[in-house]
Design an enzyme around this catalytic site. Structure first.
Site, PDB file in Angstrom:
ATOM      1  N   SER A   7     -41.373   0.127 -39.693  1.00 46.34           N
ATOM      2  CA  SER A   7     -40.957  -0.582 -40.539  1.00 46.34           C
ATOM      3  C   SER A   7     -40.742  -1.934 -40.237  1.00 46.34           C
ATOM      4  O   SER A   7     -40.352  -2.351 -39.129  1.00 46.34           O
ATOM      5  CB  SER A   7     -39.408  -0.333 -41.095  1.00 46.34           C
ATOM      6  OG  SER A   7     -38.800  -1.516 -41.816  1.00 46.34           O
ATOM      7  N   HIS A  32     -44.163   0.358 -43.365  1.00 43.83           N
ATOM      8  CA  HIS A  32     -43.174   0.468 -44.176  1.00 43.83           C
ATOM      9  C   HIS A  32     -42.641  -0.967 -44.529  1.00 43.83           C
ATOM     10  O   HIS A  32     -42.253  -1.699 -43.667  1.00 43.83           O
ATOM     11  CB  HIS A  32     -41.929   1.382 -43.809  1.00 43.83           C
ATOM     12  CG  HIS A  32     -40.934   1.639 -44.743  1.00 43.83           C
ATOM     13  ND1 HIS A  32     -40.926   2.553 -45.650  1.00 43.83           N
ATOM     14  CD2 HIS A  32     -39.532   0.931 -44.824  1.00 43.83           C
ATOM     15  CE1 HIS A  32     -39.843   2.586 -46.350  1.00 43.83           C
ATOM     16  NE2 HIS A  32     -39.050   1.659 -45.889  1.00 43.83           N
ATOM     17  N   ASP A  34     -39.928  -3.248 -46.401  1.00 43.89           N
ATOM     18  CA  ASP A  34     -38.597  -3.185 -46.984  1.00 43.89           C
ATOM     19  C   ASP A  34     -38.347  -4.483 -48.048  1.00 43.89           C
ATOM     20  O   ASP A  34     -38.172  -5.679 -47.494  1.00 43.89           O
ATOM     21  CB  ASP A  34     -37.531  -3.207 -46.051  1.00 43.89           C
ATOM     22  CG  ASP A  34     -37.265  -1.774 -45.347  1.00 43.89           C
ATOM     23  OD1 ASP A  34     -37.246  -0.735 -46.238  1.00 43.89           O
ATOM     24  OD2 ASP A  34     -37.709  -1.675 -44.171  1.00 43.89           O
ATOM     25  N   MET A  36     -35.966  -6.416 -50.556  1.00 48.23           N
ATOM     26  CA  MET A  36     -34.683  -6.688 -50.939  1.00 48.23           C
ATOM     27  C   MET A  36     -34.259  -7.993 -51.482  1.00 48.23           C
ATOM     28  O   MET A  36     -34.960  -8.879 -51.258  1.00 48.23           O
ATOM     29  CB  MET A  36     -33.558  -6.477 -49.712  1.00 48.23           C
ATOM     30  CG  MET A  36     -33.937  -5.394 -48.673  1.00 48.23           C
ATOM     31  SD  MET A  36     -32.920  -5.393 -47.175  1.00 48.23           S
ATOM     32  CE  MET A  36     -33.364  -4.047 -46.223  1.00 48.23           C
ATOM     33  N   HIS A  65     -41.057  -0.539 -50.328  1.00 50.34           N
ATOM     34  CA  HIS A  65     -39.693   0.327 -50.506  1.00 50.34           C
ATOM     35  C   HIS A  65     -38.891  -0.775 -51.236  1.00 50.34           C
ATOM     36  O   HIS A  65     -38.589  -1.679 -50.818  1.00 50.34           O
ATOM     37  CB  HIS A  65     -39.157   0.633 -49.340  1.00 50.34           C
ATOM     38  CG  HIS A  65     -37.821   1.168 -49.426  1.00 50.34           C
ATOM     39  ND1 HIS A  65     -36.929   1.459 -48.426  1.00 50.34           N
ATOM     40  CD2 HIS A  65     -36.998   1.453 -50.505  1.00 50.34           C
ATOM     41  CE1 HIS A  65     -35.689   2.069 -48.738  1.00 50.34           C
ATOM     42  NE2 HIS A  65     -35.860   1.955 -50.160  1.00 50.34           N
ATOM     43  N   MET A  67     -35.995  -2.373 -52.829  1.00 53.77           N
ATOM     44  CA  MET A  67     -34.638  -2.256 -53.055  1.00 53.77           C
ATOM     45  C   MET A  67     -34.204  -3.333 -53.790  1.00 53.77           C
ATOM     46  O   MET A  67     -33.711  -4.630 -53.508  1.00 53.77           O
ATOM     47  CB  MET A  67     -33.727  -2.440 -51.624  1.00 53.77           C
ATOM     48  CG  MET A  67     -34.088  -1.175 -50.798  1.00 53.77           C
ATOM     49  SD  MET A  67     -33.803  -1.349 -49.110  1.00 53.77           S
ATOM     50  CE  MET A  67     -35.543  -1.714 -48.572  1.00 53.77           C
ATOM     51  N   MET A 136     -32.854   8.346 -47.866  1.00 59.88           N
ATOM     52  CA  MET A 136     -32.204   7.134 -46.940  1.00 59.88           C
ATOM     53  C   MET A 136     -31.191   8.020 -46.222  1.00 59.88           C
ATOM     54  O   MET A 136     -30.285   8.895 -46.712  1.00 59.88           O
ATOM     55  CB  MET A 136     -31.531   6.112 -47.874  1.00 59.88           C
ATOM     56  CG  MET A 136     -32.243   5.230 -48.689  1.00 59.88           C
ATOM     57  SD  MET A 136     -33.575   4.367 -47.756  1.00 59.88           S
ATOM     58  CE  MET A 136     -32.776   3.571 -46.657  1.00 59.88           C
ATOM     59  N   GLY A 141     -30.251  -1.904 -46.670  1.00 55.51           N
ATOM     60  CA  GLY A 141     -29.635  -3.200 -46.755  1.00 55.51           C
ATOM     61  C   GLY A 141     -30.215  -3.986 -45.517  1.00 55.51           C
ATOM     62  O   GLY A 141     -30.532  -4.999 -45.498  1.00 55.51           O
ATOM     63  N   PHE A 142     -30.019  -3.115 -44.402  1.00 54.96           N
ATOM     64  CA  PHE A 142     -30.238  -3.741 -42.970  1.00 54.96           C
ATOM     65  C   PHE A 142     -30.874  -2.583 -42.047  1.00 54.96           C
ATOM     66  O   PHE A 142     -30.624  -1.302 -42.225  1.00 54.96           O
ATOM     67  CB  PHE A 142     -28.733  -4.096 -42.421  1.00 54.96           C
ATOM     68  CG  PHE A 142     -28.034  -5.066 -43.366  1.00 54.96           C
ATOM     69  CD1 PHE A 142     -28.466  -6.394 -43.155  1.00 54.96           C
ATOM     70  CD2 PHE A 142     -27.280  -4.632 -44.268  1.00 54.96           C
ATOM     71  CE1 PHE A 142     -27.824  -7.279 -43.937  1.00 54.96           C
ATOM     72  CE2 PHE A 142     -26.607  -5.570 -45.213  1.00 54.96           C
ATOM     73  CZ  PHE A 142     -26.742  -6.832 -45.007  1.00 54.96           C
ATOM     74  N   GLY A 143     -31.461  -3.162 -41.209  1.00 59.61           N
ATOM     75  CA  GLY A 143     -32.325  -2.405 -40.011  1.00 59.61           C
ATOM     76  C   GLY A 143     -31.181  -2.080 -38.876  1.00 59.61           C
ATOM     77  O   GLY A 143     -29.874  -2.759 -38.873  1.00 59.61           O
ATOM     78  N   GLY A 144     -31.168  -1.228 -38.074  1.00 55.79           N
ATOM     79  CA  GLY A 144     -30.508  -1.167 -36.890  1.00 55.79           C
ATOM     80  C   GLY A 144     -29.164  -0.219 -37.302  1.00 55.79           C
ATOM     81  O   GLY A 144     -28.159  -0.352 -36.245  1.00 55.79           O
ATOM     82  N   ASP A 172     -35.553   7.549 -43.865  1.00 55.32           N
ATOM     83  CA  ASP A 172     -35.569   6.139 -43.550  1.00 55.32           C
ATOM     84  C   ASP A 172     -34.049   5.735 -42.907  1.00 55.32           C
ATOM     85  O   ASP A 172     -33.084   5.864 -43.936  1.00 55.32           O
ATOM     86  CB  ASP A 172     -36.071   5.488 -44.708  1.00 55.32           C
ATOM     87  CG  ASP A 172     -35.986   3.745 -44.638  1.00 55.32           C
ATOM     88  OD1 ASP A 172     -35.630   3.407 -43.451  1.00 55.32           O
ATOM     89  OD2 ASP A 172     -36.144   3.202 -45.570  1.00 55.32           O
ATOM     90  N   GLY A 173     -33.915   5.378 -41.849  1.00 51.55           N
ATOM     91  CA  GLY A 173     -32.739   4.643 -41.482  1.00 51.55           C
ATOM     92  C   GLY A 173     -32.160   5.501 -40.124  1.00 51.55           C
ATOM     93  O   GLY A 173     -31.837   6.758 -40.156  1.00 51.55           O
ATOM     94  N   GLY A 174     -32.003   4.712 -39.054  1.00 45.43           N
ATOM     95  CA  GLY A 174     -31.346   5.231 -37.887  1.00 45.43           C
ATOM     96  C   GLY A 174     -32.127   6.263 -36.875  1.00 45.43           C
ATOM     97  O   GLY A 174     -31.726   7.015 -36.268  1.00 45.43           O
ATOM     98  N   GLY A 194     -37.681   1.306 -37.793  1.00 48.36           N
ATOM     99  CA  GLY A 194     -37.808  -0.181 -37.856  1.00 48.36           C
ATOM    100  C   GLY A 194     -37.393  -0.562 -36.304  1.00 48.36           C
ATOM    101  O   GLY A 194     -37.983  -0.899 -35.381  1.00 48.36           O
ATOM    102  N   SER A 195     -36.081  -0.560 -36.080  1.00 46.16           N
ATOM    103  CA  SER A 195     -35.688  -1.113 -34.962  1.00 46.16           C
ATOM    104  C   SER A 195     -36.051  -0.355 -33.574  1.00 46.16           C
ATOM    105  O   SER A 195     -36.454  -1.211 -32.508  1.00 46.16           O
ATOM    106  CB  SER A 195     -34.246  -1.308 -34.794  1.00 46.16           C
ATOM    107  OG  SER A 195     -33.511   0.017 -35.172  1.00 46.16           O
TER     108      SER A 195
HETATM  109  C1  DX5 Z   1     -33.083  -0.309 -44.666  1.00 46.02           C
HETATM  110  C2  DX5 Z   1     -34.618   0.016 -44.925  1.00 46.02           C
HETATM  111  C3  DX5 Z   1     -35.223   0.526 -43.557  1.00 46.02           C
HETATM  112  C4  DX5 Z   1     -34.684  -0.282 -42.228  1.00 46.02           C
HETATM  113  C5  DX5 Z   1     -34.748   0.852 -41.241  1.00 46.02           C
HETATM  114  O1  DX5 Z   1     -32.542  -0.649 -45.885  1.00 46.02           O
HETATM  115  O2  DX5 Z   1     -34.989   0.732 -45.726  1.00 46.02           O
HETATM  116  O3  DX5 Z   1     -36.423   1.012 -43.784  1.00 46.02           O
HETATM  117  O4  DX5 Z   1     -36.046  -0.928 -42.008  1.00 46.02           O
HETATM  118  O5  DX5 Z   1     -34.367   0.278 -39.823  1.00 46.02           O
HETATM  119  P1  DX5 Z   1     -34.043   1.155 -38.779  1.00 46.02           P
HETATM  120  O6  DX5 Z   1     -35.274   2.008 -38.412  1.00 46.02           O
HETATM  121  O7  DX5 Z   1     -33.725   0.297 -37.916  1.00 46.02           O
HETATM  122  O8  DX5 Z   1     -32.831   2.051 -39.105  1.00 46.02           O
HETATM  123 ZN    ZN Z   2     -37.070   1.163 -46.207  1.00 47.66          ZN
END
Ligand code: DX5
Ligand code: ZN
Length: 214
Positions: A7, A32, A34, A36, A65, A67, A136, A141-144, A172-174, A194-195
């Site tokens: 991502s 991917h 994101d 927003m 994606h 949002m 999800m 909303g946020f990475g990491g 997707d996420g974490g 992502g992160s």
């Molecule tokens: C969160 C995004 C994710 C995000 C994942 O709202 O939809 O795609 O980039 O980030 P990580 O992999 O760092 O959790």
């Molecule tokens: Zn995403």
């Protein structure tokens, strides 16, 4: 064979070309994106204008994606910008069936996304319409953020539909080197990271190490 999907959210946007080349070198096949809007989620990122620029940089499969509220107003813009897949949320109360069809009519793969608090039953009526299903594992909303492991159960619930209607299940996420083992117990087809990829200075190595665990 499951696959990691980087991502771009955690990438260095002052050098997108270099960031994208690094994951191409690692043999990623998808990217991917994101999107927003500051309404559907409490954060703002980028829109079709940036996706068009990314399209000119790479042949990777681009999954947008969304949002955002009122996705129907912008679906055509995201298709024209070069998205290969467009993912809309079940939670934004629009006409889901019509929006999925709008995406397909533009020649783009259509997918639905479900947030951690939303019960799986909400998406079941749409399963036969999907080219892609995104679960999800954080609140968007946020990475990491830390993974909400409870949400992984939806992967198992979605399996019979993904086999019947032949679409991939993505989470997707974490996702990171610590959580990936747990994730693979439910065996999704695609894992957004992502992160875990872009916050590591060596993106290629981070991608390859995650890929080795799946
Ligand atoms: C969160 C995004 C994710 C995000 C994942 O709202 O939809 O795609 O980039 O980030 P990580 O992999 O760092 O959790
Ligand atoms: Zn995403």
């Amino acid at each position: 064979m499951p696959e990691i999907v980087p991502s771009l959210l955690s990438a260095d946007f002052s050098n997108l070309k270099k960031e994208i080349r690094s994951i191409e070198k690692a043999n990623a096949t998808r990217l991917h994106l994101d999107v927003m809007d500051g309404h559907f989620v409490p954060n703002i990122t980028f829109g079709p204008f940036i996706i068009k620029a990314i399209r000119n940089l790479t042949k990777l499969h681009l999954e947008s994606h969304l949002m955002i509220e009122n996705p129907e107003k912008y679906i055509k813009n995201f298709a024209d910008a070069g998205s290969d897949t467009i993912l809309i949320h079940i939670e934004n109360n629009g006409n889901i069936k019509q929006n999925l069809q709008m995406i397909k009519d533009l020649g783009v793969k259509a997918g639905l996304v479900i947030n951690p608090p939303t019960p799986f039953e909400k998406v079941e009526p749409y399963m036969h319409l999907l080219d892609h299903f995104l679960i999800m594992t954080v609140n968007p909303g946020f990475g990491g953020q830390s993974m909400i492991e409870e949400a992984l159960k939806k992967v198992t619930l979605a399996k019979e539909y993904s086999e019947k209607y032949n679409f991939p299940i993505q989470i997707d996420g974490g996702v990171n080197i610590k959580t990936i083992q747990k994730v693979m117990t439910v065996n999704p087809d695609l894992l957004v990271a992502g992160s875990a990829v872009f916050s590591n200075d060596d993106h290629q190595k981070a991608f390859e190490e995650l890929s080795k665990k799946i």
